[in-house]
Design a protein around this motif. Sequence first.
Motif, PDB file in Angstrom:
ATOM      1  N   PRO B 158       2.800  69.378 -66.294  1.00 26.89           N
ATOM      2  CA  PRO B 158       2.959  67.903 -66.253  1.00 26.89           C
ATOM      3  C   PRO B 158       2.379  67.009 -66.845  1.00 26.89           C
ATOM      4  CG  PRO B 158       1.735  69.457 -64.224  1.00 26.89           C
ATOM      5  CD  PRO B 158       2.086  70.185 -65.543  1.00 26.89           C
ATOM      6  N   LEU B 159       1.007  67.005 -67.459  1.00 27.17           N
ATOM      7  CA  LEU B 159       0.744  66.126 -68.373  1.00 27.17           C
ATOM      8  C   LEU B 159       0.972  66.261 -69.682  1.00 27.17           C
ATOM      9  CD1 LEU B 159      -2.844  64.490 -68.061  1.00 27.17           C
ATOM     10  CD2 LEU B 159      -2.065  65.114 -70.199  1.00 27.17           C
ATOM     11  N   TRP B 160       0.792  67.360 -70.332  1.00 25.19           N
ATOM     12  CA  TRP B 160       0.962  67.716 -71.735  1.00 25.19           C
ATOM     13  C   TRP B 160       2.446  67.586 -71.975  1.00 25.19           C
ATOM     14  CZ3 TRP B 160      -3.271  69.705 -69.294  1.00 25.19           C
ATOM     15  CH2 TRP B 160      -4.485  69.364 -69.762  1.00 25.19           C
ATOM     16  N   PHE B 161       3.293  68.461 -71.332  1.00 23.03           N
ATOM     17  CA  PHE B 161       4.801  68.605 -71.690  1.00 23.03           C
ATOM     18  C   PHE B 161       5.313  67.297 -71.363  1.00 23.03           C
ATOM     19  CE2 PHE B 161       8.651  69.945 -73.237  1.00 23.03           C
ATOM     20  CZ  PHE B 161       9.604  69.731 -72.361  1.00 23.03           C
ATOM     21  N   GLY B 162       5.024  66.742 -70.256  1.00 24.11           N
ATOM     22  CA  GLY B 162       5.355  65.382 -69.995  1.00 24.11           C
ATOM     23  C   GLY B 162       5.072  64.146 -71.156  1.00 24.11           C
ATOM     24  N   SER B 163       4.067  64.427 -71.741  1.00 32.57           N
ATOM     25  CA  SER B 163       3.759  63.413 -72.735  1.00 32.57           C
ATOM     26  C   SER B 163       4.642  63.746 -73.869  1.00 32.57           C
ATOM     27  CB  SER B 163       2.391  63.693 -73.234  1.00 32.57           C
ATOM     28  OG  SER B 163       1.323  63.426 -72.326  1.00 32.57           O
ATOM     29  N   ILE B 164       4.875  64.985 -74.111  1.00 32.48           N
ATOM     30  CA  ILE B 164       5.791  65.231 -75.219  1.00 32.48           C
ATOM     31  C   ILE B 164       7.116  64.698 -74.855  1.00 32.48           C
ATOM     32  CG2 ILE B 164       7.127  67.321 -76.202  1.00 32.48           C
ATOM     33  CD1 ILE B 164       4.448  68.864 -76.164  1.00 32.48           C
ATOM     34  N   HIS B 182       9.777  70.094 -59.810  1.00 36.69           N
ATOM     35  CA  HIS B 182       8.811  68.927 -59.386  1.00 36.69           C
ATOM     36  C   HIS B 182       7.874  68.734 -58.133  1.00 36.69           C
ATOM     37  CE1 HIS B 182       8.757  64.331 -59.274  1.00 36.69           C
ATOM     38  NE2 HIS B 182       8.892  64.449 -58.295  1.00 36.69           N
ATOM     39  N   ALA B 183       8.384  69.469 -57.254  1.00 39.70           N
ATOM     40  CA  ALA B 183       7.296  69.636 -56.148  1.00 39.70           C
ATOM     41  C   ALA B 183       5.942  70.206 -56.620  1.00 39.70           C
ATOM     42  CB  ALA B 183       8.211  70.404 -55.032  1.00 39.70           C
ATOM     43  N   TRP B 184       6.328  71.164 -57.282  1.00 47.58           N
ATOM     44  CA  TRP B 184       5.051  71.922 -57.595  1.00 47.58           C
ATOM     45  C   TRP B 184       4.202  71.028 -58.462  1.00 47.58           C
ATOM     46  CZ3 TRP B 184       3.623  73.128 -62.744  1.00 47.58           C
ATOM     47  CH2 TRP B 184       2.541  73.877 -62.766  1.00 47.58           C
ATOM     48  N   ILE B 185       4.894  70.181 -59.351  1.00 43.41           N
ATOM     49  CA  ILE B 185       3.871  69.248 -60.210  1.00 43.41           C
ATOM     50  C   ILE B 185       3.401  68.400 -59.306  1.00 43.41           C
ATOM     51  CG2 ILE B 185       4.204  67.619 -61.787  1.00 43.41           C
ATOM     52  CD1 ILE B 185       6.372  68.985 -63.366  1.00 43.41           C
ATOM     53  N   GLN B 186       3.906  67.734 -58.297  1.00 44.42           N
ATOM     54  CA  GLN B 186       3.185  66.830 -57.514  1.00 44.42           C
ATOM     55  C   GLN B 186       1.827  67.669 -56.846  1.00 44.42           C
ATOM     56  OE1 GLN B 186       4.619  63.846 -57.891  1.00 44.42           O
ATOM     57  NE2 GLN B 186       5.912  65.164 -58.992  1.00 44.42           N
ATOM     58  N   ASN B 187       2.072  68.855 -56.124  1.00 48.44           N
ATOM     59  CA  ASN B 187       1.141  69.505 -55.432  1.00 48.44           C
ATOM     60  C   ASN B 187       0.101  69.848 -56.524  1.00 48.44           C
ATOM     61  OD1 ASN B 187       2.342  69.451 -52.857  1.00 48.44           O
ATOM     62  ND2 ASN B 187       3.607  71.260 -53.528  1.00 48.44           N
TER      63      ASN B 187
END
Lengths: 219, 221
Positions: B158-164, B182-187
């Motif tokens: 979520p945070l690190w690959f998202g930043s990349i 996506h659902a897993w990331i939110q949870n």
Amino acid sequence: MAEEVKLFGVWGSPFSRRVEIALKIKGVEYEYIEEDLANKSPLLLKYNPVHKKVPVLVHNGKPIAESVVIIEYIDETWKHNPILPQDPYERALTRFWAKFIDEKCLPALWNSTWSKGKDREAAIEEASQHLNTLENELKDKKFFGGEEIGLVDIVASFVGFWFGALQEVSGLELLTEEKVPKLCKWSYEVVNQSVIKENLPSRDKLIAYFSARFADASK
Amino acid sequence: MEEVKLHGFWASPFSHKVIWALKLKGVEYEYIEEDITNKSELLLKYNPVYKKIPILVHGGKPIAESTVILEYIEETWPQNPLLPTDAYQKAIARFWIQFGAYEPYFRKFFHASGEEQEKAAKEIFGMLKILEEQGLGDKKFFGGDSINLVDIAHGWLPLWFGSIEEAVGVKVMESTTLPRLHAWIQNFMEVDVIKENLPDREKVLVHVKKVREKFVANHSN
């Protein structure tokens, strides 16, 4: 309860041989299925749909893939003749070294044989460093596992056996008594342990296989 | 009670995986921030092989490599188990922990551009598709109703690959094409221990962009 254990492997693969060694250490009866990687069986594809690779262990119909994952499973399921130590810190060190060998040593040793030009030079340099690291880790121990072979020795059998064969074919001299005397002594000891000796591919067959491949690659 | 210390780096996802596991187990520890551009004597002494963080030091004994550390934490502090107890289920969990780890396409995606980057993006997508369909399936978390080591292992997404993704300007984790992920990331990001133990996203983005610029500068001819 009747135990049904099957192992899908390939004769020359160090990864499937590792699992056989682990099963033999535990004295577990199993059915071995030789796979043709150029023509993978429907069963292999069913049991390892993600990677489609060997080895795959199937225990009472339930498949497990990835050699070290399989060996940890074997160790936890059949508890006699332990392959990993009991102490959590010792287990952590064992896992650390097994990972180092698989993620760093094996690729460098493999690439030092098969890659070309600058890549090959870099791989040779890296492989030398890693062999020195293993030499230093061995210290005064008979095996990486201490007095008895353990997970690290089993995983490192690539270094002790397969790389010896690769060296003969490529003419590289990395695993030598001059450069890494303890590691050479270890590889002699480990390869002559009966449970390992009886479960390695024929050295001649392996050399013939690598020679043919090396000849093809040099064209 | 033996002392627990964690040598980490504020922007590292690997450091954070260890923090999450220690917090989930309620283990008290001392955190030591390492400057990875100027490695301390202690770091080099504790991890001579890789010279990296995270390093867990328990009663003076160091352990390196995040997956190795996580298994050690699980075995040493069995409360709030983060792996199944059944050997087969544990093997399956370990399979998914390893899945997608250290793949060259992540590096390529981060460093390359054009066709090479597109190819890497496709490979990452392929891996994430398998992860969400076969690893996660219909579950809320990889661990079932609560997170376990498999969730933690993929917790960098979520945070690190998202930043990349933001830094390179290419998005792979779309909610339309990877709905379960996506659902897993939110949870996952809603779990208290995770939520309360994340670095500042903006700061990570700045850091990631700097790392990329430096790489591109060093490798352009």
